[in-house]
Design a protein around this motif. Structure first.
Motif, PDB file in Angstrom:
ATOM      1  N   TRP A 272      -0.278  61.538  18.605  1.00 40.79           N
ATOM      2  CA  TRP A 272       0.414  60.411  19.216  1.00 40.79           C
ATOM      3  C   TRP A 272       1.029  61.135  20.640  1.00 40.79           C
ATOM      4  CZ3 TRP A 272       2.323  55.404  18.773  1.00 40.79           C
ATOM      5  CH2 TRP A 272       3.625  54.854  19.786  1.00 40.79           C
TER       6      TRP A 272
ATOM      7  N   TRP B 209       8.990  47.769  14.406  1.00 37.81           N
ATOM      8  CA  TRP B 209       9.076  48.611  15.527  1.00 37.81           C
ATOM      9  C   TRP B 209       9.570  47.825  16.638  1.00 37.81           C
ATOM     10  CZ3 TRP B 209       7.030  53.787  16.670  1.00 37.81           C
ATOM     11  CH2 TRP B 209       7.063  53.926  18.127  1.00 37.81           C
TER      12      TRP B 209
ATOM     13  N   LYS C 251       4.961  45.574  10.292  1.00 34.88           N
ATOM     14  CA  LYS C 251       5.579  47.060  10.615  1.00 34.88           C
ATOM     15  C   LYS C 251       5.451  47.012  11.973  1.00 34.88           C
ATOM     16  CE  LYS C 251       5.374  49.961   6.810  1.00 34.88           C
ATOM     17  NZ  LYS C 251       6.455  50.999   6.600  1.00 34.88           N
TER      18      LYS C 251
ATOM     19  N   TYR D  93      -1.934  50.954  20.176  1.00 34.79           N
ATOM     20  CA  TYR D  93      -2.080  52.064  19.337  1.00 34.79           C
ATOM     21  C   TYR D  93      -1.830  51.951  18.108  1.00 34.79           C
ATOM     22  CZ  TYR D  93      -2.224  57.238  18.993  1.00 34.79           C
ATOM     23  OH  TYR D  93      -2.618  58.558  18.702  1.00 34.79           O
TER      24      TYR D  93
ATOM     25  N   LEU E 148      -1.154  49.888  11.855  1.00 33.06           N
ATOM     26  CA  LEU E 148      -0.003  49.218  11.363  1.00 33.06           C
ATOM     27  C   LEU E 148      -0.267  47.837  11.093  1.00 33.06           C
ATOM     28  CD1 LEU E 148       1.853  51.763  11.422  1.00 33.06           C
ATOM     29  CD2 LEU E 148       3.265  50.343  13.072  1.00 33.06           C
TER      30      LEU E 148
ATOM     31  N   ARG F 112      13.512  60.473  19.552  1.00 33.64           N
ATOM     32  CA  ARG F 112      13.969  59.500  18.496  1.00 33.64           C
ATOM     33  C   ARG F 112      12.637  58.788  18.134  1.00 33.64           C
ATOM     34  NH1 ARG F 112      16.899  54.689  22.237  1.00 33.64           N
ATOM     35  NH2 ARG F 112      15.148  54.731  23.693  1.00 33.64           N
ATOM     36  N   ILE F 113      11.843  58.852  18.847  1.00 31.43           N
ATOM     37  CA  ILE F 113      10.357  57.983  18.628  1.00 31.43           C
ATOM     38  C   ILE F 113       9.778  58.930  17.686  1.00 31.43           C
ATOM     39  CG2 ILE F 113       8.345  57.217  19.539  1.00 31.43           C
ATOM     40  CD1 ILE F 113      10.529  55.927  20.823  1.00 31.43           C
TER      41      ILE F 113
ATOM     42  N   LYS G 256      -0.771  63.526  12.995  1.00 33.44           N
ATOM     43  CA  LYS G 256      -0.863  62.151  13.612  1.00 33.44           C
ATOM     44  C   LYS G 256       0.250  62.242  14.417  1.00 33.44           C
ATOM     45  CE  LYS G 256      -3.689  59.250  11.013  1.00 33.44           C
ATOM     46  NZ  LYS G 256      -4.450  58.042  11.289  1.00 33.44           N
TER      47      LYS G 256
ATOM     48  N   TYR H 184      11.306  58.437  14.304  1.00 30.18           N
ATOM     49  CA  TYR H 184      10.799  57.014  13.592  1.00 30.18           C
ATOM     50  C   TYR H 184       9.295  57.252  13.229  1.00 30.18           C
ATOM     51  CZ  TYR H 184      10.616  51.849  12.896  1.00 30.18           C
ATOM     52  OH  TYR H 184      10.363  50.588  12.591  1.00 30.18           O
ATOM     53  N   LEU H 185       8.468  57.730  13.865  1.00 30.27           N
ATOM     54  CA  LEU H 185       6.979  58.057  13.454  1.00 30.27           C
ATOM     55  C   LEU H 185       7.109  58.858  12.194  1.00 30.27           C
ATOM     56  CD1 LEU H 185       5.088  58.906  16.967  1.00 30.27           C
ATOM     57  CD2 LEU H 185       5.139  56.941  15.557  1.00 30.27           C
TER      58      LEU H 185
ATOM     59  N   TRP I 292      13.496  48.746  18.581  1.00 27.83           N
ATOM     60  CA  TRP I 292      13.776  49.372  19.868  1.00 27.83           C
ATOM     61  C   TRP I 292      14.550  48.503  20.801  1.00 27.83           C
ATOM     62  CZ3 TRP I 292      13.738  54.327  19.067  1.00 27.83           C
ATOM     63  CH2 TRP I 292      12.883  54.624  18.104  1.00 27.83           C
TER      64      TRP I 292
ATOM     65  N   GLU J 151      10.337  56.486   9.289  1.00 22.49           N
ATOM     66  CA  GLU J 151       9.867  54.842   8.936  1.00 22.49           C
ATOM     67  C   GLU J 151       8.467  54.897   8.746  1.00 22.49           C
ATOM     68  OE1 GLU J 151      12.442  55.518  10.827  1.00 22.49           O
ATOM     69  OE2 GLU J 151      14.061  54.142  10.491  1.00 22.49           O
ATOM     70  N   LEU J 152       7.657  55.392   9.640  1.00 24.06           N
ATOM     71  CA  LEU J 152       6.226  55.197   9.405  1.00 24.06           C
ATOM     72  C   LEU J 152       5.385  56.188   8.720  1.00 24.06           C
ATOM     73  CD1 LEU J 152       5.419  54.039  13.115  1.00 24.06           C
ATOM     74  CD2 LEU J 152       6.006  52.681  11.082  1.00 24.06           C
TER      75      LEU J 152
ATOM     76  N   LEU K 116       4.588  59.269   9.272  1.00 24.01           N
ATOM     77  CA  LEU K 116       2.938  59.883   9.922  1.00 24.01           C
ATOM     78  C   LEU K 116       3.249  61.277   9.489  1.00 24.01           C
ATOM     79  CD1 LEU K 116       2.329  57.519  11.464  1.00 24.01           C
ATOM     80  CD2 LEU K 116       2.291  58.726  13.572  1.00 24.01           C
TER      81      LEU K 116
ATOM     82  N   LEU L 179      -3.177  53.805  14.243  1.00 24.12           N
ATOM     83  CA  LEU L 179      -1.996  54.065  13.341  1.00 24.12           C
ATOM     84  C   LEU L 179      -2.456  52.875  11.994  1.00 24.12           C
ATOM     85  CD1 LEU L 179       1.086  55.217  15.059  1.00 24.12           C
ATOM     86  CD2 LEU L 179      -1.050  56.467  13.879  1.00 24.12           C
TER      87      LEU L 179
END
Lengths: 214, 214
Positions: A134, B134, B130, B119, B126, A115-116, A130, A119-120, B138, A123-124, A126, B124
């Motif tokens: 991570w 995040w 943002k 990080y 952010l 799930r992380i 990248k 999201y990366l 969570w 939403e982000l 990436l 990243l």
């Protein structure tokens, strides 16, 4: 005879840990596959969400008792089925084993969970590069300290020469590290123990590629 | 008399959990502050890294025994000092409590830990907005499922009317939620239990703002 069902997924590290424990203790179980990828993720479907509102695997049903969280499930199994003990009884070793297992299951694994990554990427936004950076970063940070700790505690396995909860967390984490091309030469103790463990029949039978839903 | 030292930081949720446990059990301890922010983070300094190669707080020294990982530390304290028990003895309740505590300490907290935020902001790049998204995301995902589970298990506290390990994880997590303006109206059971707990003297004494290094 105890009815025992594991709701899991072949590639879930947490389910993998529990499969190893069940195999080491020679406990029969049936598997129900919860496909974390297909159909928007079956862990989010109503019947699974009712079973575990966290919408994460695994869940173990053991004789009508519903258990969640892999570390907690393995401790339960260790208490109920003492064959092949996974947590030492002596105080210092017991809490060293629990803490080392948590170094993997708390400090590495949740940060790289599916799930992380979703999201990366979502939403982000990436890139795959990248995202892989991570993933490798958190494994390398965690393995760097784990390697130092294992230099103190390990023998044939993570805790001396006895199989323990730490080994059950280590192998799935190294499996993930290899998927993402972490350079394991930097972690010779982890690599050596993993090579020993992955030849053990209980670990082989629990390996992702050997599951019916692989 | 037992020499007991907690290496922690006022704002660390994991240290906060252990402080609550020590206070509930009325165990004296001295605190050593490891400033996670100043001087590049004192957790990375050689003397602390030698104590805990993970470079995370807390570490508890109890009578010459070095313990890491807050959940493991609290289980140790509960076994050694049975006054005010935090883990039920009955099997079903015991593993429900452990799993609920892990729902917070594994599935929420590590994803929002300081090094993750560093990080996100560093590698990243952010924005603060943002990063806060995040953080809230969570917590909200985790509290959403926790609220459903507490609807089944809770009484006055998370596990019926007895204080437990879950409560010790809940309060620091709600503290973080409030820092990041999570709308707690969406989680009435969590909010109610937190309001009860934060009036308890052992929880007040453990609160971040009441620590010498705050």
């Amino acid at each position: 005879m105890t009815e025992r069902t594991l709701y899991g997924y072949w590639r879930s590290s947490a389910a993998y840990r529990v499969r190893i424990a069940l195999n080491l203790k020679k406990l029969d179980y049936q598997q129900v596959s919860v496909n974390l990828i297909k159909n928007g993720g079956e862990q989010h479907h109503a019947h699974y969400s009712a079973l575990n509102p966290s919408e994460l695997v695994p869940v173990l049903i053991d004789d009508n008792l519903k258990l969640t969280q892999s570390l907690s499930i393995i401790e339960y199994l260790d208490e109920q089925y003492p064959q092949c003990p996974l947590i030492p009884s002596e105080t210092e070793a017991k809490y060293r084993v629990k803490a080392l297992a948590q170094d993997i299951a708390i400090d590495i694994h949740p940060i790289n969970n599916l799930r992380i990554l979703q999201y990366l990427a979502g939403e982000l936004e990436l890139t795959d590069v990248k995202k892989a950076d991570w993933y490798r970063h958190w494994i390398e940070v965690g393995f760097h300290s784990l390697e130092k700790k294992l230099a103190q505690s390990s023998g044939h396995y993570c805790e001396g020469d006895s199989l323990s909860l730490v080994d059950l967390c280590l192998v799935p984490q190294v499996y993930n590290a290899n998927r993402f091309n972490v350079d394991m030469n930097a972690f010779p103790i982890i690599e050596r123990i993993n090579n020993t463990l992955t030849m053990h029949p209980a670990f082989i039978a629990a390996a992702p590629e050997n599951q019916p839903d692989a």
